[in-house]
Write an enzyme that holds these catalytic residues in place. Structure first.
Site, short mmCIF file in Angstrom:
data_model
loop_
_atom_site.label_atom_id
_atom_site.label_comp_id
_atom_site.label_asym_id
_atom_site.label_seq_id
_atom_site.Cartn_x
_atom_site.Cartn_y
_atom_site.Cartn_z
N ARG A 97 -133.08 -37.39 -44.49
CA ARG A 97 -132.78 -36.09 -43.88
C ARG A 97 -132.76 -34.98 -44.92
O ARG A 97 -132.55 -33.83 -44.55
CB ARG A 97 -131.39 -36.18 -43.26
CG ARG A 97 -131.34 -36.15 -41.76
CD ARG A 97 -129.89 -36.22 -41.37
NE ARG A 97 -129.64 -35.84 -40.01
CZ ARG A 97 -129.70 -36.67 -38.97
NH1 ARG A 97 -130.04 -37.92 -39.14
NH2 ARG A 97 -129.40 -36.23 -37.78
N LYS A 123 -136.28 -38.90 -30.67
CA LYS A 123 -136.50 -39.95 -31.67
C LYS A 123 -135.98 -41.30 -31.17
O LYS A 123 -136.66 -42.31 -31.32
CB LYS A 123 -135.81 -39.61 -33.00
CG LYS A 123 -136.38 -38.38 -33.69
CD LYS A 123 -135.84 -38.23 -35.11
CE LYS A 123 -134.33 -38.04 -35.16
NZ LYS A 123 -133.84 -36.75 -34.69
N ARG A 159 -120.32 -37.82 -27.23
CA ARG A 159 -120.53 -37.70 -28.67
C ARG A 159 -119.81 -36.45 -29.13
O ARG A 159 -119.99 -35.38 -28.58
CB ARG A 159 -122.03 -37.58 -28.96
CG ARG A 159 -122.64 -38.87 -29.48
CD ARG A 159 -124.10 -38.72 -29.75
NE ARG A 159 -124.39 -37.90 -30.91
CZ ARG A 159 -125.59 -37.88 -31.51
NH1 ARG A 159 -126.55 -38.64 -31.06
NH2 ARG A 159 -125.80 -37.11 -32.56
N ARG A 202 -128.19 -34.17 -21.80
CA ARG A 202 -127.93 -35.57 -22.15
C ARG A 202 -126.42 -35.80 -22.20
O ARG A 202 -125.92 -36.80 -21.70
CB ARG A 202 -128.56 -35.87 -23.52
CG ARG A 202 -128.29 -37.25 -24.07
CD ARG A 202 -129.03 -37.49 -25.38
NE ARG A 202 -128.40 -36.82 -26.50
CZ ARG A 202 -128.93 -36.77 -27.74
NH1 ARG A 202 -130.08 -37.35 -27.99
NH2 ARG A 202 -128.30 -36.15 -28.71
N ARG A 229 -126.26 -28.39 -36.06
CA ARG A 229 -127.16 -29.52 -36.36
C ARG A 229 -128.60 -29.03 -36.48
O ARG A 229 -129.36 -29.50 -37.33
CB ARG A 229 -127.05 -30.60 -35.28
CG ARG A 229 -125.78 -31.46 -35.47
CD ARG A 229 -125.32 -32.11 -34.18
NE ARG A 229 -126.31 -33.01 -33.60
CZ ARG A 229 -126.30 -33.42 -32.32
NH1 ARG A 229 -125.36 -32.98 -31.50
NH2 ARG A 229 -127.21 -34.24 -31.88
P1 ADP Z 1 -129.20 -36.25 -34.18
O1 ADP Z 1 -129.48 -36.45 -32.73
O2 ADP Z 1 -128.37 -35.03 -34.44
O3 ADP Z 1 -130.43 -36.30 -35.02
P2 ADP Z 1 -128.12 -38.71 -35.44
O4 ADP Z 1 -127.55 -39.74 -34.55
O5 ADP Z 1 -129.38 -39.02 -36.14
O6 ADP Z 1 -128.24 -37.43 -34.52
O7 ADP Z 1 -127.04 -38.26 -36.53
C1 ADP Z 1 -125.77 -37.79 -36.16
C2 ADP Z 1 -124.98 -37.35 -37.39
O8 ADP Z 1 -124.86 -38.46 -38.30
C3 ADP Z 1 -125.63 -36.24 -38.23
O9 ADP Z 1 -125.37 -34.95 -37.71
C4 ADP Z 1 -124.96 -36.51 -39.60
O10 ADP Z 1 -123.65 -36.03 -39.64
C5 ADP Z 1 -124.89 -38.02 -39.66
N1 ADP Z 1 -126.12 -38.58 -40.31
C6 ADP Z 1 -127.05 -39.38 -39.73
N2 ADP Z 1 -128.03 -39.69 -40.58
C7 ADP Z 1 -127.75 -39.05 -41.75
C8 ADP Z 1 -128.39 -38.93 -43.01
N3 ADP Z 1 -129.56 -39.54 -43.26
N4 ADP Z 1 -127.79 -38.18 -43.97
C9 ADP Z 1 -126.63 -37.58 -43.75
N5 ADP Z 1 -125.98 -37.62 -42.58
C10 ADP Z 1 -126.50 -38.35 -41.57
#
Ligand code: ADP
Length: 189
Positions: free
Chosen positions: A88, A13, A135, A127, A146
């Protein structure tokens, strides 16, 4: 162009969002990036989100809904945006609908990046190895969580947006440029 980018962790993404920014002159709104920036700055929001994110669980809808609602009002979002990592959950998607209605904004499409789970785990671990920024949520146990959270809470959004006629599904296992072109042609349909 007003888009949502949907897909499991590791689907690409972030990479595709960067291309979309160039191709359509729009901005990326990544809740993950915004939350990580808050953690780095140790803001009250960051302190709240830190432990939840380290486990791979979701921070509360209330928090992310507020982040996005405020951000959508900014000047740089008026030409268009890509929502990356939001919504999400179905509850977040409902909240987004209400916000968009209120702000008189309509979505053009929801792009779904499809990638199998075993490929995802390999990609994320790779990664993590290659990146110098660690991270807290990039270890195998947390990655599995996740992915489970994605399957249970986020994947139902594909159906949700299909029902609205907005879904464009793209094979995310192809090379990055191929995926970029596939997204562009899907958006032209
Ligand atoms: P990923 O690569 O896991 O999709 P993101 O960078 O999008 O990673 O998100 C990392 C973390 O940030 C998620 O696992 C969650 O804890 C939090 N997070 C991000 N966006 C949301 C959301 N829309 N609702 C709830 N938690 C979120």
């Amino acid at each position: 162009m007003k888009l949502i980018l949907l897909g499991p962790p590791g689907a690409g993404k972030g990479t595709q969002a960067k291309y979309l920014i160039e191709d359509y002159d729009i901005v990326q709104l990544s809740t993950g990036d915004i939350l990580r920036a808050a953690i780095a700055k140790k803001t009250p929001l960051g302190l709240k989100a830190q432990e939840i994110m380290a486990k791979g669980d979701l921070v509360s809808d209330e928090i992310v809904n507020a982040i996005i609602s405020e951000r959508l009002d900014d000047e740089d979002c008026q030409n268009g945006f890509i929502l990356d990592g939001f919504p999400r959950t179905i509850a977040q998607a409902d909240a987004l609908n209400a916000m968009l209605d209120e702000k008189n904004i309509s979505l053009d499409a929801v792009i779904e990046l499809k990638v199998d789970e075993d490929i995802l785990v390999k990609r994320i671990l790779n990664r993590a190895k290659e990146s110098d920024q660690t991270r807290a949520d990039d270890n195998e146990e947390v990655i599995r969580n996740r992915l489970k959270v994605y399957r249970e809470l986020t994947e139902p959004l594909v159906e949700y947006y299909s029902a609205k006629g907005l879904i464009k599904s793209v094979d995310g296992t192809m090379g990055m440029e191929k995926v970029r072109q596939a997204i562009k042609s899907a958006l032209q349909e």
